[in-house]
Design a protein around this motif. Structure first.
Motif, PDB file in Angstrom:
ATOM      1  N   THR A 473     -12.301   9.054  -4.720  1.00  0.00           N
ATOM      2  CA  THR A 473     -12.598   8.818  -6.134  1.00  0.00           C
ATOM      3  C   THR A 473     -11.616   9.582  -7.016  1.00  0.00           C
ATOM      4  OG1 THR A 473     -14.938   8.511  -5.612  1.00  0.00           O
ATOM      5  CG2 THR A 473     -14.393   8.954  -7.900  1.00  0.00           C
ATOM      6  N   ALA A 474     -11.445  10.869  -6.734  1.00  0.00           N
ATOM      7  CA  ALA A 474     -10.463  11.665  -7.474  1.00  0.00           C
ATOM      8  C   ALA A 474      -9.052  11.135  -7.258  1.00  0.00           C
ATOM      9  CB  ALA A 474     -10.559  13.134  -7.056  1.00  0.00           C
ATOM     10  N   LEU A 475      -8.758  10.698  -6.041  1.00  0.00           N
ATOM     11  CA  LEU A 475      -7.434  10.155  -5.751  1.00  0.00           C
ATOM     12  C   LEU A 475      -7.167   8.902  -6.583  1.00  0.00           C
ATOM     13  CD1 LEU A 475      -4.804  10.066  -4.119  1.00  0.00           C
ATOM     14  CD2 LEU A 475      -6.052   8.852  -2.314  1.00  0.00           C
ATOM     15  N   GLY A 476      -8.186   8.064  -6.758  1.00  0.00           N
ATOM     16  CA  GLY A 476      -8.013   6.849  -7.565  1.00  0.00           C
ATOM     17  C   GLY A 476      -7.619   7.159  -8.999  1.00  0.00           C
ATOM     18  N   ALA A 477      -8.250   8.185  -9.596  1.00  0.00           N
ATOM     19  CA  ALA A 477      -7.884   8.582 -10.957  1.00  0.00           C
ATOM     20  C   ALA A 477      -6.463   9.117 -10.999  1.00  0.00           C
ATOM     21  CB  ALA A 477      -8.865   9.633 -11.470  1.00  0.00           C
ATOM     22  N   ALA A 478      -6.079   9.859  -9.953  1.00  0.00           N
ATOM     23  CA  ALA A 478      -4.704  10.375  -9.876  1.00  0.00           C
ATOM     24  C   ALA A 478      -3.703   9.223  -9.747  1.00  0.00           C
ATOM     25  CB  ALA A 478      -4.573  11.330  -8.694  1.00  0.00           C
ATOM     26  N   ILE A 479      -4.061   8.198  -8.974  1.00  0.00           N
ATOM     27  CA  ILE A 479      -3.177   7.039  -8.812  1.00  0.00           C
ATOM     28  C   ILE A 479      -2.979   6.333 -10.156  1.00  0.00           C
ATOM     29  CG2 ILE A 479      -3.073   4.706  -7.842  1.00  0.00           C
ATOM     30  CD1 ILE A 479      -4.205   5.887  -5.234  1.00  0.00           C
ATOM     31  N   ALA A 480      -4.072   6.140 -10.910  1.00  0.00           N
ATOM     32  CA  ALA A 480      -3.970   5.488 -12.225  1.00  0.00           C
ATOM     33  C   ALA A 480      -3.055   6.283 -13.150  1.00  0.00           C
ATOM     34  CB  ALA A 480      -5.357   5.333 -12.844  1.00  0.00           C
ATOM     35  N   ALA A 481      -3.220   7.622 -13.147  1.00  0.00           N
ATOM     36  CA  ALA A 481      -2.399   8.473 -14.006  1.00  0.00           C
ATOM     37  C   ALA A 481      -0.940   8.489 -13.549  1.00  0.00           C
ATOM     38  CB  ALA A 481      -2.972   9.892 -14.014  1.00  0.00           C
ATOM     39  N   GLY A 482      -0.722   8.631 -12.244  1.00  0.00           N
ATOM     40  CA  GLY A 482       0.638   8.701 -11.712  1.00  0.00           C
ATOM     41  C   GLY A 482       1.387   7.399 -11.861  1.00  0.00           C
ATOM     42  N   PHE A 483       0.676   6.288 -11.736  1.00  0.00           N
ATOM     43  CA  PHE A 483       1.305   4.974 -11.883  1.00  0.00           C
ATOM     44  C   PHE A 483       1.833   4.794 -13.302  1.00  0.00           C
ATOM     45  CE2 PHE A 483       1.374   0.259 -11.777  1.00  0.00           C
ATOM     46  CZ  PHE A 483       2.053   0.088 -10.588  1.00  0.00           C
ATOM     47  N   ALA A 484       1.096   5.320 -14.286  1.00  0.00           N
ATOM     48  CA  ALA A 484       1.505   5.181 -15.693  1.00  0.00           C
ATOM     49  C   ALA A 484       2.813   5.903 -15.977  1.00  0.00           C
ATOM     50  CB  ALA A 484       0.404   5.717 -16.610  1.00  0.00           C
ATOM     51  N   VAL A 485       3.046   7.032 -15.313  1.00  0.00           N
ATOM     52  CA  VAL A 485       4.243   7.840 -15.608  1.00  0.00           C
ATOM     53  C   VAL A 485       5.331   7.682 -14.548  1.00  0.00           C
ATOM     54  CG1 VAL A 485       2.956   9.524 -16.975  1.00  0.00           C
ATOM     55  CG2 VAL A 485       3.224   9.907 -14.510  1.00  0.00           C
ATOM     56  N   GLY A 486       5.168   6.717 -13.649  1.00  0.00           N
ATOM     57  CA  GLY A 486       6.246   6.392 -12.722  1.00  0.00           C
ATOM     58  C   GLY A 486       6.338   7.239 -11.475  1.00  0.00           C
ATOM     59  N   VAL A 487       5.286   8.026 -11.161  1.00  0.00           N
ATOM     60  CA  VAL A 487       5.292   8.733  -9.877  1.00  0.00           C
ATOM     61  C   VAL A 487       5.349   7.698  -8.748  1.00  0.00           C
ATOM     62  CG1 VAL A 487       3.959  10.220  -8.323  1.00  0.00           C
ATOM     63  CG2 VAL A 487       4.099  10.771 -10.761  1.00  0.00           C
ATOM     64  N   TRP A 488       4.557   6.640  -8.906  1.00  0.00           N
ATOM     65  CA  TRP A 488       4.672   5.469  -8.034  1.00  0.00           C
ATOM     66  C   TRP A 488       5.016   4.288  -8.930  1.00  0.00           C
ATOM     67  CZ3 TRP A 488      -0.090   8.212  -8.086  1.00  0.00           C
ATOM     68  CH2 TRP A 488      -0.219   9.162  -7.072  1.00  0.00           C
ATOM     69  N   LYS A 489       5.843   3.399  -8.438  1.00  0.00           N
ATOM     70  CA  LYS A 489       6.313   2.288  -9.281  1.00  0.00           C
ATOM     71  C   LYS A 489       5.821   0.923  -8.819  1.00  0.00           C
ATOM     72  CE  LYS A 489      10.506   4.704 -10.833  1.00  0.00           C
ATOM     73  NZ  LYS A 489      10.113   6.018 -10.299  1.00  0.00           N
ATOM     74  N   GLU A 490       5.427   0.820  -7.560  1.00  0.00           N
ATOM     75  CA  GLU A 490       5.015  -0.465  -7.010  1.00  0.00           C
ATOM     76  C   GLU A 490       3.680  -0.317  -6.289  1.00  0.00           C
ATOM     77  OE1 GLU A 490       6.699  -3.136  -7.584  1.00  0.00           O
ATOM     78  OE2 GLU A 490       8.526  -2.211  -8.410  1.00  0.00           O
ATOM     79  N   PHE A 491       2.889  -1.390  -6.298  1.00  0.00           N
ATOM     80  CA  PHE A 491       1.624  -1.371  -5.571  1.00  0.00           C
ATOM     81  C   PHE A 491       1.848  -1.211  -4.074  1.00  0.00           C
ATOM     82  CE2 PHE A 491      -0.359  -3.080  -9.420  1.00  0.00           C
ATOM     83  CZ  PHE A 491      -1.547  -2.369  -9.422  1.00  0.00           C
ATOM     84  N   ASP A 492       2.977  -1.699  -3.582  1.00  0.00           N
ATOM     85  CA  ASP A 492       3.266  -1.553  -2.148  1.00  0.00           C
ATOM     86  C   ASP A 492       3.354  -0.078  -1.755  1.00  0.00           C
ATOM     87  OD1 ASP A 492       3.215  -4.214  -1.626  1.00  0.00           O
ATOM     88  OD2 ASP A 492       5.391  -4.501  -1.699  1.00  0.00           O
ATOM     89  N   GLU A 493       3.876   0.772  -2.653  1.00  0.00           N
ATOM     90  CA  GLU A 493       3.905   2.207  -2.395  1.00  0.00           C
ATOM     91  C   GLU A 493       2.484   2.761  -2.294  1.00  0.00           C
ATOM     92  OE1 GLU A 493       6.966   5.139  -4.220  1.00  0.00           O
ATOM     93  OE2 GLU A 493       6.681   3.538  -5.692  1.00  0.00           O
ATOM     94  N   LEU A 494       1.635   2.330  -3.219  1.00  0.00           N
ATOM     95  CA  LEU A 494       0.264   2.855  -3.270  1.00  0.00           C
ATOM     96  C   LEU A 494      -0.515   2.505  -2.003  1.00  0.00           C
ATOM     97  CD1 LEU A 494      -0.667   1.996  -6.972  1.00  0.00           C
ATOM     98  CD2 LEU A 494       0.175   4.156  -6.070  1.00  0.00           C
ATOM     99  N   ARG A 495      -0.197   1.374  -1.392  1.00  0.00           N
ATOM    100  CA  ARG A 495      -0.935   0.954  -0.194  1.00  0.00           C
ATOM    101  C   ARG A 495      -0.731   1.910   0.976  1.00  0.00           C
ATOM    102  NH1 ARG A 495      -2.529  -4.349  -1.396  1.00  0.00           N
ATOM    103  NH2 ARG A 495      -1.150  -5.363  -2.901  1.00  0.00           N
ATOM    104  N   GLU A 496       0.312   2.719   0.911  1.00  0.00           N
ATOM    105  CA  GLU A 496       0.619   3.636   2.008  1.00  0.00           C
ATOM    106  C   GLU A 496      -0.118   4.974   1.888  1.00  0.00           C
ATOM    107  OE1 GLU A 496       2.488   2.732   4.517  1.00  0.00           O
ATOM    108  OE2 GLU A 496       2.972   0.784   3.641  1.00  0.00           O
ATOM    109  N   ILE A 497      -0.710   5.230   0.728  1.00  0.00           N
ATOM    110  CA  ILE A 497      -1.309   6.546   0.496  1.00  0.00           C
ATOM    111  C   ILE A 497      -2.613   6.689   1.289  1.00  0.00           C
ATOM    112  CG2 ILE A 497      -2.381   8.006  -1.289  1.00  0.00           C
ATOM    113  CD1 ILE A 497      -0.392   6.783  -3.265  1.00  0.00           C
ATOM    114  N   ASN A 498      -2.793   7.846   1.895  1.00  0.00           N
ATOM    115  CA  ASN A 498      -4.040   8.200   2.586  1.00  0.00           C
ATOM    116  C   ASN A 498      -4.388   7.243   3.726  1.00  0.00           C
ATOM    117  OD1 ASN A 498      -6.253   9.935   2.976  1.00  0.00           O
ATOM    118  ND2 ASN A 498      -7.591   8.720   1.663  1.00  0.00           N
TER     119      ASN A 498
END
Length: 540
Positions: A473-498
């Motif tokens: 749950t906390a990770l999901g909020a971090a993903i939303a925040a990080g995606f906005a500022v370009g820590v991750w740029k593509e959904f394909d990157e996010l699929r690899e997390i955890n």
């Protein structure tokens, strides 16, 4: 990784592999505020989704009357600020630099309802928590009102004690200070995200008064199709938009809408993500494809099923909701949701009220002292039954007690209650979507129990997939925040997390055995209906 015990059928899922640039991502950090039903946490993740610092504080649960459940508004913001400071102190002591925290996300309990004076910022009543059932009588009254049968098609939610709308309706009818503020056009309304964001930005001086679409979709005030407040639903609840301050609805991931922290060690860091807790868990489980689903076993239990970019209005007792909305240009993604009122709170009931063990973590061990439930079935309807049943007049009921019954049998029946309700929700989701689920991703406190997760796999007849790092749950909020500022740029990157070292629980009973267990549960649900008659229910 732990070895599988002999009575559990486990496998592991390796990391998907090459999508993450771990060397680069370990240099970036994202903070995540996780404001839940019983506690507040702040977790700092690196760019690979690994927690590097965290702090957690439990806060007061108030139960003024039977069925009432409240929180103190000042405690919610106070615990958030304290958790942020303590976790950040630990982060810097480990040699990290605060300037490497690129953004902060927020996730929160959803339908919990707060009202405050828009001029002074002072709360006008305690926060009414989402499981609160004081509105049972009002719900019956509202269901008889003209237009009641049209609401779900507009907002995705049925009339029940669950959404924020009926809680606000109760406040306006029963609390003079709230009605006075409304009449004088200074009543501010919001779910916990709005309350926290307003304060974290310095209150009235910056007046950041927003909510994201996932939280707004839990109020009954938002049109699920347009993501804007709907005049028909507001009118149904007797609300005049000129007399009440409703937060602006914005995307879940946004670089500007949520402002920045106004004080403390994290002063100046932008807040760029916000998701209701169950949407955050779906994002944290990488539920980005239609047909993917997760179940979070927290205080309650919440199963979300991604249905894509068009809402599906349930015909089988489920809720339609916004799963997430990333970026101003991206389409909102929707989900079907099944909500179970009692999950981890049923375990706490055995510990706190009945003294079965000294801690909730021991209940699974106690359940493991017996080979089965000994014929016991526990319908944990402490707040009635939520999806897909929506039975307001039920009470918690244990069937099948004999002289043979031990504490272990009741402990096992308590864990099984959540598993059975999950099965009922999955059946409804299959009917609504037309597609059976192939695998269920899980997280939350009860998912730590191998026994509970194996039982879940046996009852639903499909594999259960549990991540090694379960702060999704906390990770999901971090993903939303990080995606906005370009820590991750593509959904394909996010699929690899955890994805590393996930554990798979496969069914180890026949489908016939699972169906037999569920049939007994279904009979118990029917027998618990109507425990309260109308007069008794209205007195609570």
């Amino acid at each position: 990784m732990r070895r599988a015990s002999s009575d559990v059928n486990l496998a592991t899922k390796a990391s998907l592999g090459s999508g993450l640039d771990e060397k680069r991502l370990k240099k970036f950090y994202i903070g995540s505020i996780d404001q839940g039903t019983t506690s507040t946490r702040f977790i700092i993740f690196d760019g690979t989704g690994t927690p590097v610092a965290q702090h957690q504080i439990e806060f007061t649960q108030k139960y003024p009357k039977s069925g009432w459940h409240e929180h103190v508004p000042s405690e919610l913001i106070q615990t958030v600020r304290e958790c942020m400071e303590k976790a950040t102190e630990a982060f810097t002591k480990d040699g990290h630099d605060v300037k490497d925290i690129k953004a902060i996300g927020i996730t929160n309990q959803r339908e919990t309802t707060l009202v405050w004076d828009s001029e002074t910022g002072e709360p006008l009543y305690n926060a009414i928590a989402w499981p609160d059932t004081r509105t049972k009588g009002l719900v019956r009254e509202l269901k008889e009102q003209k237009g009641a049968d049209q609401l779900q098609d507009i907002c995705g939610l049925p009339l029940s004690t669950y959404p924020s709308s009926v809680k606000l309706f109760w406040l306006l009818r029963n609390v003079d200070a709230v009605k006075k503020a409304y009449d004088e056009e200074r009543l501010a309304f919001g779910t916990p995200d709005t309350w926290l964001l307003w304060h974290l930005n310095g209150g009235k001086k910056k007046n950041v008064f927003v909510t994201d679409a996932t939280n707004a979709s839990r109020t009954m005030f938002m049109n699920l199709h347009t993501l804007e407040y709907d005049d028909t639903t507001l009118s149904f609840f007797g609300l005049d938009k000129s007399k009440i301050k409703l937060p602006k609805i914005v995307p879940s991931s946004d670089t500007e809408a949520y402002g920045a922290i106004d004080e403390g060690l994290l002063k100046g860091i932008k807040i760029t993500g916000c998701l209701g807790d169950q949407s955050a868990a779906l994002v944290g489980q990488q539920g980005f494809s239609p047909g993917s689903a997760k179940n979070t076993y927290g205080t309650g239990c919440f199963l979300l099923y991604n249905v894509g970019d068009k809402p599906v209005i349930s015909k089988h007792g489920l809720l339609a909701t916004v799963a997430y909305h990333f970026g101003k240009q991206g389409k909102p993604i929707y989900a079907l949701e099944g909500s179970i009122a009692v999950a981890g709170s049923g375990v706490k009931f055995l510990v706190n009220n009945l003294g079965f063990t000294e801690s909730s973590s021991k209940i699974s061990d106690l359940a493991g002292t017996v080979k089965d439930n000994g014929g016991c079935v526990f319908v944990t309807a402490f707040s009635g039954l939520f999806a897909p049943y929506w039975i307001d007049d039920a009470k918690g009921t244990i069937f099948g007690i004999t002289q043979h019954t031990e504490r272990g049998h009741i402990a096992r029946a308590t864990l099984e209650a959540t598993c059975y309700q999950t099965k009922a929700i999955l059946d409804a989701m299959e009917l609504d979507s037309g597609a059976p689920l192939a695998e269920l991703a899980v997280d939350g406190g009860m998912s730590n129990s191998d026994l509970c997760m194996q039982t879940q796999a046996n009852i639903i007849g499909i594999p259960v997939d549990r991540p090694a790092m379960r702060e999704t749950t906390a990770l999901g909020a971090a993903i939303a925040a990080g995606f906005a500022v370009g820590v991750w740029k593509e959904f394909d990157e996010l699929r690899e997390i955890n994805q590393k070292d996930r554990m798979i629980f496969k069914p180890n009973v026949t489908k016939e055995e699972g169906a037999k267990m569920f049939k007994k549960w279904s009979r118990a649900v029917e027998m618990c209906r109507g425990w309260l008659d109308t007069d008794e229910a209205s007195e609570e």
